[in-house]
Design a protein around this motif. Structure first.
Motif, short mmCIF file in Angstrom:
data_model
loop_
_atom_site.label_atom_id
_atom_site.label_comp_id
_atom_site.label_asym_id
_atom_site.label_seq_id
_atom_site.Cartn_x
_atom_site.Cartn_y
_atom_site.Cartn_z
N LEU A 66 -6.72 -2.96 -2.77
CA LEU A 66 -6.06 -2.44 -3.83
C LEU A 66 -5.69 -3.45 -4.86
CD1 LEU A 66 -2.99 -0.32 -2.15
CD2 LEU A 66 -5.27 0.68 -3.06
N TYR A 67 -6.35 -3.30 -6.06
CA TYR A 67 -6.29 -4.22 -7.20
C TYR A 67 -5.33 -4.02 -8.23
CZ TYR A 67 -10.74 -5.31 -5.35
OH TYR A 67 -11.74 -5.82 -4.16
N ALA A 68 -4.57 -2.67 -8.06
CA ALA A 68 -3.53 -2.44 -8.90
C ALA A 68 -2.37 -2.04 -8.24
CB ALA A 68 -3.94 -1.31 -9.89
N ASP A 69 -1.17 -2.08 -9.00
CA ASP A 69 0.27 -1.84 -8.27
C ASP A 69 1.14 -0.98 -9.37
OD1 ASP A 69 2.25 -1.69 -6.39
OD2 ASP A 69 2.21 -3.69 -6.04
N TYR A 70 2.34 -0.73 -9.04
CA TYR A 70 3.08 -0.08 -9.94
C TYR A 70 3.21 -0.77 -11.14
CZ TYR A 70 5.11 3.07 -6.43
OH TYR A 70 5.25 4.11 -5.62
N SER A 72 1.17 -1.64 -13.28
CA SER A 72 -0.07 -2.52 -13.54
C SER A 72 -0.82 -1.86 -15.01
CB SER A 72 -1.18 -2.49 -12.76
OG SER A 72 -0.60 -3.07 -11.70
N ARG A 174 2.06 4.63 -7.05
CA ARG A 174 1.08 4.26 -6.29
C ARG A 174 1.08 4.98 -4.88
NH1 ARG A 174 0.95 0.29 -2.24
NH2 ARG A 174 2.53 -0.55 -3.21
N GLU A 177 -1.31 2.48 0.82
CA GLU A 177 -1.22 0.93 1.27
C GLU A 177 -2.75 0.53 1.74
OE1 GLU A 177 1.42 -0.87 0.72
OE2 GLU A 177 3.02 0.54 0.26
N TYR A 192 -3.50 6.69 -6.97
CA TYR A 192 -2.50 6.30 -7.96
C TYR A 192 -2.26 7.48 -8.95
CZ TYR A 192 -4.05 1.56 -6.88
OH TYR A 192 -4.45 0.36 -6.29
#
Length: 387
Positions: A66-70, A72, A174, A177, A192
């Motif tokens: 996962l390369y993005a989070d909340y 981002s 997101r 996990e 997402y």
């Protein structure tokens, strides 16, 4: 409702004082002036992103990266997640092998068919042998085309293992996990939610009594509790005709687009919105009362302006009474929108002209304190005492 202030000029007709206590009538007037006229509708709405995309996967597999989070910030085409590729790569290899096998079979049967066709044309082989060769060729051709399609599908599924952002925006949710298995079925499995927070909108619930005044293109302003001192601006872009009834109250959704360069607005905020259904700047106006004024004769007030009976107004015009040289002159005018207390004058009057708006009664007999008493000339008179 915003009311525009007017400067009212009161013209008092000087009368001779007497001791009789009779009521004297004066004329109330107003000047034609330039003002800003506005009319508003208020409503409550919810802030949301104009563009919001659920990003999902079309293949089944285990989330490997996962390369993005909340929160981002992502750009269109940016890699934001990957699904484990081992099984997908093996499916592509199998599809390549099947396609190669089908190609060889197809080419072999094609050559046989072409050879048998030449022999059949010379009547050197039977019809049965030729038809069999033709059938084998057609079956091999179909199998080869199917293997090509299977190979395209396998390659596409491998590409789907890499998830890219479809828009420029911010990750507001997101759903997965690393290590979680996502299953693709009839519905795409969401990973997402990405929203474009630079372009927001308010979905406002407008009451049925006001919806007729709201039009696309009108200006709107609103506030949110998160920033009580800030006023945000927007434009009405859509009036939805589908009604919603809650507790016998009918409302309609109105969409107001609101730029959000400062990134203060976020989805879900409650907005108190004001829509300007009428907004005209620096226009000629007169009080609404001027349109309903009708002159009268009052014997006790001989110095009131003189007048002549006016002709009937047409459906396109209204009549107002303009004061000139102590005479009331009936004047046809065309009017525009009304703000409640004032109305826009499109033609027929000039700035600075004086129009009559009503009568006011003053008693000449002074009451205690030396101030004249005031009453309406249309009110019933008290009974006279017997002397």
């Amino acid at each position: 409702m915003k009311y525009v202030s007017q400067f009212f000029a009161i013209l008092t007709i000087i009368v001779l004082a007497s001791c009789s206590g009779k009521t004297k009538v004066i004329l109330e007037t107003a000047s034609v002036s330039r003002n800003d006229v506005s009319k508003t509708v208020t409503a409550t709405g919810t802030v949301e992103s104009k563009t919001q995309v659920d990003v999902g996967t079309q293949v089944t597999g285990i989330i490997s990266e996962l390369y993005a989070d909340y929160n981002s910030i992502v750009k269109k085409g940016e890699l934001i997640a990957e699904i484990e590729k081992t099984l997908l790569e093996s499916e592509l290899k199998s599809a390549n092998a099947n396609m190669e096998s089908a190609r060889l079979t197809y080419e072999y049967n094609k050559k046989n068919y072409e050879r048998d066709k030449t022999l059949h044309d010379r009547q050197l082989i039977s019809d049965y042998e030729f038809e069999t060769s033709k059938k084998d060729y057609q079956v091999a051709k179909t199998a080869y085309e199917k293997s090509q399609a299977d190979r395209v599908r396998a390659a596409k599924n491998l590409n789907y293992a890499e998830i890219y952002s479809p828009i420029d925006g911010i990750v507001i949710s997101r759903e997965v996990e690393v290590g979680q298995t996502v299953v693709s079925s009839m519905n795409v499995a969401n990973l997402y939610v990405i929203a474009d927070l630079e372009n927001m909108r308010v979905i406002a619930d407008v009451d049925e009594a006001d919806i007729g005044q709201v039009k696309v293109g009108q200006e709107a302003k609103f506030t949110v509790s998160a920033y009580p001192d800030d006023v945000f601006t927007g434009t009405v872009t859509e009036v939805r005709l589908n009604p919603t009834t809650t507790n016998n109250v009918v409302t309609y959704e109105v969409v107001v687009d609101a730029p959000n360069q400062e990134m203060k607005l976020i989805p879900g905020l409650t907005a108190e919105i004001t829509i300007y259904t009428l907004s005209e700047k620096n226009v000629l106006t007169v009080p609404q009362k001027a349109l309903h004024f009708t002159p009268h004769d009052y014997p006790d007030s001989p110095d009131l302006p003189k007048f002549k009976e006016a002709s009937e107004a047409t459906p396109e015009t209204k009549i107002v009474w303009v004061l000139k040289d102590n005479n009331l002159i009936a004047t046809d005018i065309t009017v525009g929108e009304s703000s409640g207390s004032n109305i826009v004058v499109k033609s027929g009057l000039k700035e600075g002209e004086i129009v009559a708006v009503g009568y006011q009664a003053n008693a000449t007999k002074k009451e205690q304190g030396g101030q004249p008493s005031e009453s309406s000339p249309f009110a019933p008179k008290p009974p006279q005492r017997k002397k």
